[in-house]
Motif scaffolding. Structure first.
Motif, short mmCIF file in Angstrom:
data_model
loop_
_atom_site.label_atom_id
_atom_site.label_comp_id
_atom_site.label_asym_id
_atom_site.label_seq_id
_atom_site.Cartn_x
_atom_site.Cartn_y
_atom_site.Cartn_z
N LYS A 83 -9.45 4.27 -2.92
CA LYS A 83 -9.65 3.28 -4.05
C LYS A 83 -8.45 2.32 -3.94
O LYS A 83 -8.55 1.22 -4.62
N VAL A 84 -7.69 2.59 -3.18
CA VAL A 84 -6.23 1.41 -3.13
C VAL A 84 -7.00 0.26 -2.12
O VAL A 84 -6.77 -0.74 -2.52
N ASP A 85 -7.90 0.66 -0.85
CA ASP A 85 -8.50 -0.24 -0.26
C ASP A 85 -9.53 0.60 0.71
O ASP A 85 -9.22 1.54 0.95
N PRO A 86 -10.64 -0.08 0.84
CA PRO A 86 -11.81 0.43 1.80
C PRO A 86 -11.24 0.92 3.08
O PRO A 86 -11.94 1.89 3.82
N TYR A 87 -10.15 0.17 3.53
CA TYR A 87 -9.61 0.65 4.70
C TYR A 87 -9.28 2.04 4.94
O TYR A 87 -9.67 2.80 6.00
N PHE A 131 1.00 9.70 -2.57
CA PHE A 131 -0.18 10.68 -2.13
C PHE A 131 0.27 11.74 -1.28
O PHE A 131 0.12 12.91 -1.47
N PHE A 132 1.09 11.55 -0.15
CA PHE A 132 1.54 12.61 0.71
C PHE A 132 2.41 13.48 0.05
O PHE A 132 2.64 14.63 0.11
N TRP A 177 0.96 -1.36 0.11
CA TRP A 177 -0.08 0.01 -0.11
C TRP A 177 0.86 1.18 0.02
O TRP A 177 0.58 2.34 -0.78
N GLN A 178 2.02 1.02 0.66
CA GLN A 178 2.71 2.54 0.68
C GLN A 178 3.48 2.98 -0.39
O GLN A 178 3.76 4.05 -0.58
N GLN A 206 -8.72 14.59 1.80
CA GLN A 206 -8.12 14.13 0.64
C GLN A 206 -7.85 12.48 0.75
O GLN A 206 -7.71 11.61 -0.39
N VAL A 207 -7.55 11.96 1.98
CA VAL A 207 -7.29 10.56 2.09
C VAL A 207 -8.59 9.75 1.59
O VAL A 207 -8.58 9.05 0.84
#
Ligand SMILES: O=c1ccn([C@@H]2O[C@H](COP(=O)(O)OP(=O)(O)O[C@H]3O[C@@H](CO)[C@H](O)[C@H]3O)[C@@H](O)[C@H]2O)c(=O)[nH]1
Ligand SMILES: [Mn+2]
Length: 359
Positions: A323-327, A293-294, A286-287, A316-317
């Motif tokens: 879209k990366v993950d519903p988390y 993003f950051f 994910w990172q 913004q998150v």
């Protein structure tokens, strides 16, 4: 003999809390006693609230377990992680002090190359009380340190520096490696003591480790949320990393400084790399989306407070990372809940001189 901070000489004695997340007894405090005794401790007991955590005699502390967190925050307690060191951020929220130092219970007093015990808390206080230089890199490291200065070519207009919001310390013995690195290098120990404190330049992110960390709560506290980790969450061991990325973009936006380097602590034990891999693996891929993003985050000019910055960041998150993950949708909501809880417990203008005591 460890240089001790007696009550009379303990710098910022009434303006700093020490926050310790724990699932163990706190015998490690015995070796820190010369440095920590004059200070107020906030112990965040994770895991089973019915377990009794033994605190050595003579320390002034308040202790919160999961029942306390639920009682104090009510439904908002769901933003505080359970069964993960991320729970420590609850201690930041209930503190009434200007400064926070957080340390893990397996971090011992380290010795410098001369064999002298390192007063990690004292060094963090020095780092926080000294300006940072995020806009122009000083090649002789910390220019405000005795025996150093700004080098030739350093613009005089920038030599005043900016307020320091965060002081990130390091670790001898067990380094803070991710699980894959730990698995490949199980015997590696950090024996290198580098006598330097650096300001992390504006526009540069860094991997913030929570085990030896201090910050100015008034300057950046509301952004020091350690996210949703541990029990019931798809990820762990990215609590401090997430907070570090959030605080760095906000510090850059508000013109605040983040330092890394001294002080060292002695990290005594490695956590299980297989357990760590299970906690970390989603974060490892994910990172590769989180960092870009950051790096592209722009905060509007009207974000003039940490809370406004943080709420904007949460938006913004939600927009760009869900879209990366519903988390990340859940995390963005938890970021807003955290700010609501923070503002409830820390109404604007509340006196920082409130007495210690359970919230
Ligand atoms: O469920 C838990 C587990 C642990 N704690 C307390 O948190 C700290 C750190 O625990 P530990 O030293 O066992 O784990 P490390 O892997 O060394 O931790 C570092 O990695 C990062 C994990 O997020 C973190 O930045 C570092 O702390 C100890 O005080 C445990 O007692 C807990 O509260 N809940
Ligand atoms: Mn540890």
């Amino acid at each position: 003999m460890a240089e001790s901070a007696s009550s009379a000489t303990a710098l910022l004695k009434d303006e700093l809390d020490i926050v310790i997340p724990t699932i163990r007894n706190l015998d490690f405090l015995e070796m820190w006693r010369p440095f920590f005794q004059p200070y107020h401790l906030i112990i965040v007991q994770d895991g089973d609230p019915s377990k009794t955590i033994k605190v050595p005699e003579g320390f002034d502390y308040e202790l919160y377990n999961r029942n306390d967190i639920n009682r104090i925050l009510g439904p908002r307690a769901n933003c505080i992680s359970f069964k993960d060191s991320a729970c420590r951020c609850f201690g930041y929220m209930v503190s009434k002090k200007k400064y926070i130092f957080t340390i893990d219970d397996d971090c011992f007093v380290a010795s410098d190359p001369s064999g002298k015990p390192i007063n990690a808390l004292g060094q963090h206080i020095k780092n926080l009380l000294c300006p940072s230089t995020p806009f122009f890199f000083n090649t002789l490291y910390d220019p405000y340190r005795d025996g150093a200065d700004f080098v030739r070519g350093y613009p005089f207009s920038l030599r005043e520096g900016v307020p320091t919001a965060v002081s990130h310390g390091l670790w001898l013995n067990i380094p803070d490696y991710d699980a894959p690195t730990q698995l490949v290098k199980p015997l590696e120990r950090n024996t290198r003591f580098v006598d330097a404190v650096l300001t992390i330049p504006k526009g540069t992110l860094f991997p913030m480790c929570g085990m030896n960390l201090a910050f100015d709560r008034d300057l950046i506290g509301p952004a020091m949320y350690f996210g949703l980790m541990g029990d019931g969450q798809p990820i762990g061991r990215y609590d401090d990393m997430w907070a570090g990325w959030c605080i760095k973009v906000i510090c850059d936006h508000l013109g605040l400084g983040v330092k890394t380097g001294l002080p060292y602590i002695y990290h005594s034990k490695a956590s299980n790399p297989f357990v760590n891999l299970r906690k970390e693996y989603k974060g490892i891929f994910w990172q590769e989306d989180i960092i870009p993003f950051f790096q592209q985050v722009v905060l509007p000019k009207d974000c003039t407070t940490v809370q406004k910055c943080y709420i904007e960041l949460a938006k913004q998150v939600k927009d760009k990372l869900s879209k990366v993950d519903p988390y990340f949708d859940k995390l963005a909501d938890a970021m807003v809940t955290w700010i609501e809880a923070w503002d409830d417990l820390n109404p604007a203008g509340a006196s920082a001189k409130l007495p210690n005591g359970k919230a």
